[in-house]
Design an enzyme around this catalytic site. Structure first.
Site, PDB file in Angstrom:
ATOM      1  N   ARG A 200      -3.294 -10.244   4.293  1.00 18.54           N
ATOM      2  CA  ARG A 200      -3.651 -10.293   2.863  1.00 18.54           C
ATOM      3  C   ARG A 200      -2.463  -9.743   2.089  1.00 18.54           C
ATOM      4  NH1 ARG A 200      -5.643  -6.802  -0.922  1.00 18.54           N
ATOM      5  NH2 ARG A 200      -7.163  -7.594  -2.397  1.00 18.54           N
TER       6      ARG A 200
ATOM      7  N   LYS B 120       0.833  -1.212   0.000  1.00 16.52           N
ATOM      8  CA  LYS B 120       0.000   0.000   0.000  1.00 16.52           C
ATOM      9  C   LYS B 120       0.862   1.254   0.000  1.00 16.52           C
ATOM     10  CE  LYS B 120      -4.445  -1.696   0.895  1.00 16.52           C
ATOM     11  NZ  LYS B 120      -5.549  -2.020   1.775  1.00 16.52           N
TER      12      LYS B 120
HETATM   13  N1  PMM Z   1      -7.550  -3.600   0.050  1.00 15.35           N
HETATM   14  C1  PMM Z   1      -7.696  -3.776  -1.263  1.00 15.35           C
HETATM   15  C2  PMM Z   1      -8.556  -4.765  -1.778  1.00 15.35           C
HETATM   16  N2  PMM Z   1      -9.224  -5.581  -0.937  1.00 15.35           N
HETATM   17  N3  PMM Z   1      -9.732  -6.277   1.251  1.00 15.35           N
HETATM   18  C3  PMM Z   1      -9.612  -6.112   2.559  1.00 15.35           C
HETATM   19  N4  PMM Z   1     -10.281  -6.925   3.418  1.00 15.35           N
HETATM   20  N5  PMM Z   1      -8.819  -5.144   3.106  1.00 15.35           N
HETATM   21  C4  PMM Z   1      -8.130  -4.277   2.323  1.00 15.35           C
HETATM   22  O1  PMM Z   1      -7.450  -3.379   2.865  1.00 15.35           O
HETATM   23  C5  PMM Z   1      -8.229  -4.411   0.900  1.00 15.35           C
HETATM   24  C6  PMM Z   1      -9.066  -5.436   0.401  1.00 15.35           C
HETATM   25  C7  PMM Z   1      -6.945  -2.891  -2.202  1.00 15.35           C
HETATM   26  O2  PMM Z   1      -5.654  -3.355  -2.350  1.00 15.35           O
HETATM   27  P1  PMM Z   1      -5.149  -4.187  -3.635  1.00 15.35           P
HETATM   28  O3  PMM Z   1      -5.367  -3.320  -4.836  1.00 15.35           O
HETATM   29  O4  PMM Z   1      -3.738  -4.473  -3.370  1.00 15.35           O
HETATM   30  O5  PMM Z   1      -5.966  -5.441  -3.709  1.00 15.35           O
END
Ligand code: PMM
Length: 291
Positions: free
Chosen positions: A265, A225
């Site tokens: 994640r 991020k």
């Molecule tokens: N961030 C992204 C997408 N999905 N899901 C959860 N539970 N928490 C998050 O902070 C989150 C998510 C965006 O990040 P990406 O583009 O790297 O997927």
């Protein structure tokens, strides 16, 4: 519905959720996995490297992102969810739409990851409750088209806890089993870097929103991020590119696990899994010493 569907996955350590963004524009890997075959191969690779859960999403939530039509989202995620579930992966569907969640669950997904915590679609919590699957409820203040407008807090930890508490109560009222709720502070979503860092230093409080004595499992999604890139900025003040913040993600994974995170994640599995194993062992010793 089997009884398995009514339990959170448990492998005796913090879980590793590998990310498969089937989008043209996600901030760190947008476009890389838009082709379904490539997305499936990537999900299988993450699972083979030890990811416990594969999180499949078809709608970018990068700052400034506009919503896409539901049909487009379905077209992106369904072939990937179906193939990964058929291959035996534990699939989580990353969506704010009840229709997408329902179709993905019918195709074999076993968890719903809703960055809006049920706010974007009034049908979502009822659907998840009826399906009896784990539900990630993230702190969210609105769509990504205006990511930082609502990023105003006088006490970020207190406000996020209070808002999560209201979401937990709403989704339980809609039928979600409290033992299947996972909380997420929503790093970067209506949060400036200082808010993200304060929340990360308060994971124990995030696990216990007001009104709930039993701690909820907490998912931490810091991988790649922007606040990591900003922390790692060079002398010229330019943020480190996302792709070069994987070592910082691994460091953060270790700290989050030591602080009690239930799941991380991540975009890259091997180093994060090693960090999970080290920090889990560290935490076990700390907990044993405290007894
Ligand atoms: N961030 C992204 C997408 N999905 N899901 C959860 N539970 N928490 C998050 O902070 C989150 C998510 C965006 O990040 P990406 O583009 O790297 O997927």
């Amino acid at each position: 519905m089997t009884s398995e569907a009514h339990r959170l996955p448990d492998v005796g350590r913090c879980l590793v959720m590998g990310v498969v963004n089937v989008t043209p524009d996600s901030f760190s890997d947008g476009g890389t996995w838009l082709d379904p075959d490539k997305a499936v191969a990537h999900g299988l690779e993450l699972a083979g490297q030890g990811a416990d859960i594969i999180d499949v999403g078809g709608e970018s939530t990068r700052p400034g992102a506009q919503r896409i039509p539901q049909e487009d989202e379905l077209g992106r995620v369904m072939p990937v969810v179906t193939a990964l579930a058929e291959a035996g992966c534990y699939v989580s569907i990353d969506t704010m739409r009840a229709e997408v969640a329902g179709r993905a669950l019918a195709a074999g997904a076993r968890m719903v990851n809703d960055v809006s915590g049920g706010l974007a679609d009034p049908e979502m919590a009822g659907l998840v409750g009826a399906a009896g699957v784990p539900y990630v409820v993230m702190h969210w203040r609105g769509h990504s088209s205006d990511m930082y407008g609502p990023a105003t807090y006088s006490d970020v930890v207190g406000e996020v806890r209070a808002e999560l508490s209201r979401r937990v109560s709403a989704v339980i009222d809609a039928g979600v089993d409290p033992s299947l709720i996972i909380l997420d502070p929503g790093l970067g979503f209506a949060k400036l870097p200082e808010h993200n860092w304060r929340l990360l230093a308060s994971l124990d409080l995030i696990a216990r929103p007001p009104g709930y004595d039993r701690p909820f499992p907490v998912l931490v999604a810091a991988s790649r991020k922007g606040f990591l890139g900003k922390l790692l900025a060079g002398n010229d003040g330019q943020p480190r590119p996302f792709i070069r913040s994987d070592d910082a993600t691994i460091a953060l994974t270790a700290l989050a696990v030591a602080a009690g995170a239930w799941c991380v994640r991540v975009h890259v599995v091997p180093g994060n899994l090693d960090a999970v194993l080290v920090a889990t062992r560290w935490r076990q010793e700390g907990l044993a010493g405290a007894r």
